[in-house]
Design an enzyme around this catalytic site. Structure first.
Site, PDB file in Angstrom:
ATOM      1  N   HIS A  52       0.838  -1.199   0.000  1.00 30.56           N
ATOM      2  CA  HIS A  52       0.000   0.000   0.000  1.00 30.56           C
ATOM      3  C   HIS A  52       0.872   1.249   0.000  1.00 30.56           C
ATOM      4  CE1 HIS A  52       0.956   0.287   4.264  1.00 30.56           C
ATOM      5  NE2 HIS A  52       0.538  -0.946   4.419  1.00 30.56           N
TER       6      HIS A  52
HETATM    7  P1  TYD Z   1      -1.595  -2.665   7.375  1.00 30.17           P
HETATM    8  O1  TYD Z   1      -1.149  -1.251   7.531  1.00 30.17           O
HETATM    9  O2  TYD Z   1      -2.260  -3.043   6.088  1.00 30.17           O
HETATM   10  O3  TYD Z   1      -0.388  -3.660   7.641  1.00 30.17           O
HETATM   11  P2  TYD Z   1       1.060  -3.770   6.937  1.00 30.17           P
HETATM   12  O4  TYD Z   1       1.313  -2.535   6.164  1.00 30.17           O
HETATM   13  O5  TYD Z   1       1.988  -3.876   8.052  1.00 30.17           O
HETATM   14  O6  TYD Z   1       1.065  -5.000   6.119  1.00 30.17           O
HETATM   15  O7  TYD Z   1      -2.554  -3.003   8.586  1.00 30.17           O
HETATM   16  C1  TYD Z   1      -3.079  -4.314   8.805  1.00 30.17           C
HETATM   17  C2  TYD Z   1      -4.364  -4.187   9.627  1.00 30.17           C
HETATM   18  O8  TYD Z   1      -4.086  -3.605  10.897  1.00 30.17           O
HETATM   19  C3  TYD Z   1      -5.418  -3.315   8.967  1.00 30.17           C
HETATM   20  O9  TYD Z   1      -6.681  -3.932   9.197  1.00 30.17           O
HETATM   21  C4  TYD Z   1      -5.372  -2.023   9.729  1.00 30.17           C
HETATM   22  C5  TYD Z   1      -4.862  -2.427  11.095  1.00 30.17           C
HETATM   23  N1  TYD Z   1      -4.012  -1.397  11.727  1.00 30.17           N
HETATM   24  C6  TYD Z   1      -4.512  -0.669  12.788  1.00 30.17           C
HETATM   25  O10 TYD Z   1      -5.661  -0.852  13.231  1.00 30.17           O
HETATM   26  N2  TYD Z   1      -3.706   0.282  13.377  1.00 30.17           N
HETATM   27  C7  TYD Z   1      -2.447   0.514  12.924  1.00 30.17           C
HETATM   28  O11 TYD Z   1      -1.719   1.392  13.471  1.00 30.17           O
HETATM   29  C8  TYD Z   1      -1.952  -0.241  11.790  1.00 30.17           C
HETATM   30  C9  TYD Z   1      -0.569  -0.016  11.243  1.00 30.17           C
HETATM   31  C10 TYD Z   1      -2.775  -1.185  11.245  1.00 30.17           C
END
Ligand code: TYD
Length: 138
Positions: A52
Site C-alpha cells: 500500500h
Molecule cells: P496494514 O497497515 O495493512 O499492515 P502492513 O502494512 O503492516 O502489512 O494493517 C493491517 C491491519 O491492521 C489493517 O486492518 C489495519 C490495522 N491497523 C490498525 O488498526 N492500526 C495501525 O496502526 C496499523 C498499522 C494497522
C-alpha cells in the site's frame, strides 16, 4: 522525485559490553514528530506485508531484530532496501508504495509513524496510487 527523499538513518548507538542501546527522540533524530509506534512480528516465512501507499504519513522503519527487504516505489522508480541493523532506520516519505518481504525467522519490524492510524490515508489500490502520483506531478 519522492524516491530521492528515501533515506537510511544511522541512529545513535551507545555501545556497551553489557549490550548496546539506541534511542530516538521525536522530531530530533528523525524528520517528524512520532504519534504512533507499531511493529510486525511472528511473520511466517515467504509472506509479505505492506502492499500500500500513504497520502500524508511519514514513517521510519527499523529491523529491530532479524532482517527483511523493503521495496519502495514512487510510481516511476523502484528501489529495494535491505534492513538488518537495529540502529538503522529507513525514512519513507508520503506518496510512496511499499512492499516488505524476505523476512528472516524471528524478524521484528518496528515502524515509527507521524500520524495516528487512519484508513483514509491509505492507497490500497496500486492503480489509484499511480493516478494520484501523476496528478501530484502535474
Ligand atoms: P496494514 O497497515 O495493512 O499492515 P502492513 O502494512 O503492516 O502489512 O494493517 C493491517 C491491519 O491492521 C489493517 O486492518 C489495519 C490495522 N491497523 C490498525 O488498526 N492500526 C495501525 O496502526 C496499523 C498499522 C494497522
Amino acid at each position: 522525485m519522492p524516491i530521492n527523499d528515501i533515506r537510511k538513518y544511522d541512529l545513535t548507538r551507545i555501545v556497551d559490553n553489557r549490550g548496546n542501546l539506541t534511542y530516538i527522540e521525536s522530531g530530533k533524530h528523525i524528520p517528524f514528530e512520532i504519534k504512533r509506534v507499531y511493529y510486525l512480528y511472528d511473520v511466517p516465512g515467504g509472506t509479505s506485508r505492506g502492499g500500500h501507499g500513504h497520502k500524508k504519513l511519514k514513517q521510519l522503519i527499523i529491523a529491530i531484530s532479524g532482517s527483511f527487504d523493503i521495496t519502495v516505489d514512487d510510481g516511476c522508480e523502484k528501489q529495494i532496501i535491505h534492513l538488518n541493523r537495529s540502529f538503522q532506520g529507513l525514512y519513507i516519505p508520503p506518496m510512496m508504495w511499499r512492499d516488505l518481504d524476505n523476512f528472516s525467522s524471528g524478524a521484528v519490524c518496528m515502524v515509527l509513524a507521524s500520524e495516528f492510524y487512519d484508513e483514509g490515508d491509505y492507497f490500497r489500490d496500486y492503480d489509484a496510487f499511480l493516478l494520484a502520483v501523476r496528478e501530484c506531478e502535474q
